[in-house]
Write a protein that holds these residues in place. Structure first.
Motif, short mmCIF file in Angstrom:
data_model
loop_
_atom_site.label_atom_id
_atom_site.label_comp_id
_atom_site.label_asym_id
_atom_site.label_seq_id
_atom_site.Cartn_x
_atom_site.Cartn_y
_atom_site.Cartn_z
N ASP A 113 -21.67 -5.53 66.30
CA ASP A 113 -22.39 -4.33 66.73
C ASP A 113 -21.73 -3.68 67.94
O ASP A 113 -21.70 -2.45 68.05
N LEU A 158 -17.16 -1.02 57.22
CA LEU A 158 -18.02 -2.12 57.70
C LEU A 158 -17.69 -3.47 57.07
O LEU A 158 -18.37 -4.46 57.35
N THR A 272 -26.10 -1.96 60.59
CA THR A 272 -25.16 -3.08 60.74
C THR A 272 -25.70 -4.40 60.19
O THR A 272 -24.91 -5.27 59.85
#
Lengths: 540, 540
Positions: A113, A158, A272
């Motif tokens: 994060d 991601l 996330t």
């Protein structure tokens, strides 16, 4: 009650295509492309060549990241080209024609994060657009920057955040990083005897975060199948701070915070991680295919099934064209693919009741698999098997047809039952006529119902037509505009699970109530005051 | 496919209490109050008198409506007093002690959307606070103006918009005005063979609009029970225009517009109508009660049931105190109330499987009703019957205890399974100890699970204690603050279905992620720029 799962995500030695669907080694070769192209009148006589990154003039990045973030960032042209677009037909054709969308200046792969937050801070200060990127399977222009209002573009990949972090076996839930791809997610849950049981067609090439950001529909035809229903809590990094909702089975405390971020498509923040609800892996399965001469009868059967207590896992209705295309039937019948699954109790009796209900609406079930009160063997029903295998191969064949200069694409919607028959008729006729007019060749418009609800259904259309050489994107955009008009006229949603992205913005802007648009713009302004997050998506 | 239902809402000759729960003729009389008060140590020897509006010094309204809206507006002191508060214990006690909340200056009863919009325009121009009001059953300060930032207060009573406007029988849905009270809603649907099947404890005295604005939990213990899941579309009048979402079975187009207004508690707009999903009326019912010596074993049984495919309609676990209070058991056992319902197929076999599962966790089922493979007769299981009747009488008895100077109130929450046992223990102990300390008398803190989920449960607590004469509200507020601390420590939600209102704001502000608060404040600013809608609720 909770345990950690330390194993890293699975890796693979196969190569992802930078321009087309999935794995390069699963692409149809030139001979197969030629063979499938020959089935469609008006296509090319030989396939367009497989495009190469080195033929693109990829300029150097317009910005450099600060040294503190350099280890997260790639400026490799191949990496950047692979992140320029999603995997819609129009993306594939643009790559084939050497005209991909705007290639991002940099690709970043944060591992936590803090990395995401640091990248957003950096991008905000420099007016760099940030396009969140999961598996890159968007078919609606969701991961492609358009315009020139920003100094540079960063694709925020991601997939380096791809782990199941925590499993609550007794409560059947897990905390999972957003960049986890479908197969890895299931691999990591399997040792716990649990499954998310969320299998969109893109499963292999899409991530939990992508499913959440686009409100993915999942594979199952009835009951809880939308990813929305499996969310306990979300963690979302926004330019205005990190939002972390509580892990709860239910709450009545104000509007749901999670529901604001579900469907936000990267425009309000970067999801996330999430706690998601899991299920035990099914132990009992039974499936059958039921044929119908009359499509209206089949619609009646499907509605009756959706309104019963039976909860089929699969209840897909293929019209005659779709049944022929997938090999489920070749006699002009529509085919209803039925499947039941349970971790808890045998399902053969439920299948039997479902087949009887389908028969009462004119269905014919001639096989014996499953429907005689017994469960599936390893192979299940033959027609169901044909459909499953065609289903997974479909996107690869679409790219093969694209190489033959054909138009080959799908779109989907959802509407209440009262609108379904007219909607399907109008899409078939109006899109079919527009295709003939645009290309001078006959076109195929097929329909299947992928998801059914007590109050409506989600029709999914496949369009196969000749292209106009070099002009395929314009042909498709015109057909899609015709389709959009029909959907709007029938008050059917612009997207049931393909997301809005950039391609569906005109339809979305018409569907969305204006006061909600005001609220959404205000929320965007509060969370992303510099307007760097996925610009052009949802709001301006 | 769609038909209209012209009949007007049902009227009644019974009188609603202005200060207490429900009908005046159902209130316990002085003798019954005295009798129930005697069961609780430390209460008064005779009941406080029933409060009268004429004893309140109700000042004239601070504003007058324009003549064009005069026909919608009442300035009658009794009408205004009845709209001053909801029906929480602290509301009832304040009325008993002659200290009700701020009495609204006017009560308006619009009959259509235009009337609502006109009233909002008028209020916005004059800085008049507007408090939307359905059945007035809020137990969290949701319909009570506090503060003095506005020139006057208008209670916007929606019950003149109480009709089912359209029914889609084949699609099982109806368009219903927000001010429709529960019984009238079901009465209007009955001729169509359909039901919303949403029966919160407040059913008789709450409206569809109230259920939507507060995300009501409904009566059923498992599966889809929250009103959220039954919404096809909403119509919401806001100061910035009317929001009208499309009627859809599902959509993936951006964040759900409806989910922003569900739970908005009148702070973002006035919900005026909704298309809601209906069901066929159940034809098959079976119920049973299972006793447990061990509460932990009962918790295990309930979790197993929630995680099975059985989907009980009722699966309420009463702890020993709650079972004794409701007459379901008197031997210190906890009692699990099980019920199954279906419009589609017999349910006795499911009840049998459920009872067997409960037995495997230590449950004892000694009766025969329903659990021997047969369905309920008209009266069902005796323990279940006792529970049902106590359940509906409970709010009246609470008001009787309030007249005896007692503290008698409930609160609820939800949490994941891993937190449930510790949470229940801590609430019982800490709230119980605080009550003893505050009043000098022993107190009762009971628990039941009203709703269960595969991943958690919703515990509902009842507190019965002596009050401090004249100071009952402060005693309760202190106990509630203690409870709030326990819930927060266990990351349990501040409300599962009682809504946030004004009473739960401190807990809500701690639960809500800060970036979501930013987004919600921005949305409020966009939709209600003058800040007139239910001020103090959700955001400031």
């Amino acid at each position: 009650m909770a345990g950690t799962t330390p194993q890293p995500p699975q890796s693979t030695s196969r190569t992802r295509s930078w321009w087309g669907w999935g794995w390069t080694d699963a692409h149809p070769d030139d001979a197969e492309c030629t063979a499938i192209g020959a089935l469609l009148p008006g296509t090319l006589s030989r396939p367009l060549p497989v495009p190469r990154v080195r033929d693109l003039a990829v300029a150097g990045p317009a910005v450099e990241p600060p040294p503190s973030l350099g280890h997260l960032v790639s400026a490799d042209p191949g990496d950047r080209a692979a992140h320029a677009m999603g995997k819609a037909y129009r993306d594939v054709v643009r790559a084939l024609r050497g005209r991909p969308g705007r290639i991002p200046d940099l690709v970043a792969r944060p591992t936590d994060d803090q990395g995401v937050a640091d990248l957003l801070d950096w991008a905000g200060e420099r007016q760099v657009a940030v396009v969140p990127y999961g598996g890159g399977s968007s078919v609606s222009g969701g991961v492609e920057y358009r315009g020139d209002a920003h100094r540079a573009v960063l694709s925020l990949d991601l997939t380096a955040m791809g782990r199941v972090l925590e499993v609550d076996t007794a409560g059947r839930a897990a905390r999972i990083q957003a960049g986890t791809l479908g197969p890895s997610l299931e691999d990591q849950l399997r040792p716990h005897g649990l499954t998310l049981r969320h299998f969109p067609q893109s499963f292999e090439f899409s991530t939990l975060g992508g499913w959440l950001a686009t409100r993915a529909g999942g594979h199952y035809a009835t009951g809880r199948t939308h990813i929305d229903d499996f969310v306990q809590s979300l963690r979302v990094v926004t330019p205005a701070g990190t939002s972390s909702s509580w892990r709860l089975p239910a709450s009545g405390a104000g509007p749901s915070p999670d529901r604001l971020f579900l469907g936000s498509e990267g425009a309000l923040g970067v999801i996330t991680e999430a706690w998601v609800r899991l299920q035990e892996r099914p132990r009992h399965k039974a499936s059958a295919a039921v044929a119908f001469t009359d499509f209206q009868g089949a619609l009646g059967a499907v509605r009756a099934l959706a309104q019963s207590d039976l909860s089929p896992a699969n209840c897909r209705l293929l019209d005659a064209g779709e049944a022929a295309l997938s090999g489920a039937a070749h006699d002009g019948s529509s085919v209803l693919v039925l499947g039941f699954e349970s971790a808890d109790e045998p399902v053969a009796a439920r299948l039997e009741r479902a087949v009887a209900l389908a028969r009462s609406h004119g269905g014919r079930h001639e096989g014996t698999d499953g429907a005689g009160g017994r469960e599936d063997g390893p192979d299940g029903d033959a027609a169901v098997r044909a459909w499953r295998s065609a289903f997974l191969r479909m996107p690869y064949l679409r790219d093969g047809l694209a190489r033959m200069g054909a138009v080959a694409e799908t779109f989907e919607t959802a509407a209440t039952w009262d609108r379904i028959p007219g909607l399907i008729d109008d899409v078939r006729r109006e899109v079919g006529e527009a295709a003939v007019k645009a290309t001078g060749f006959p076109a195929t418009v097929n329909c299947r119902l992928t998801h059914v609800y007590p109050d409506g259904a989600a029709p999914y259309f496949t369009v196969l037509a000749a292209g106009r050489p070099g002009d395929e994107v314009a042909v498709w955009d015109d057909l899609k505009a015709v389709a959009g008009e029909v959907l709007h006229r029938h008050r059917a949603t612009i997207t049931h699970h393909h997301a809005v992205g950039r391609d569906h913005r005109p339809g979305y802007d018409r569907q969305r109530p204006e006061p909600f648009a005001l609220a959404l713009r205000a929320a965007k302004g509060a969370l992303d005051p510099r307007g760097i997050l996925n610009p052009g998506v949802l709001v301006d």
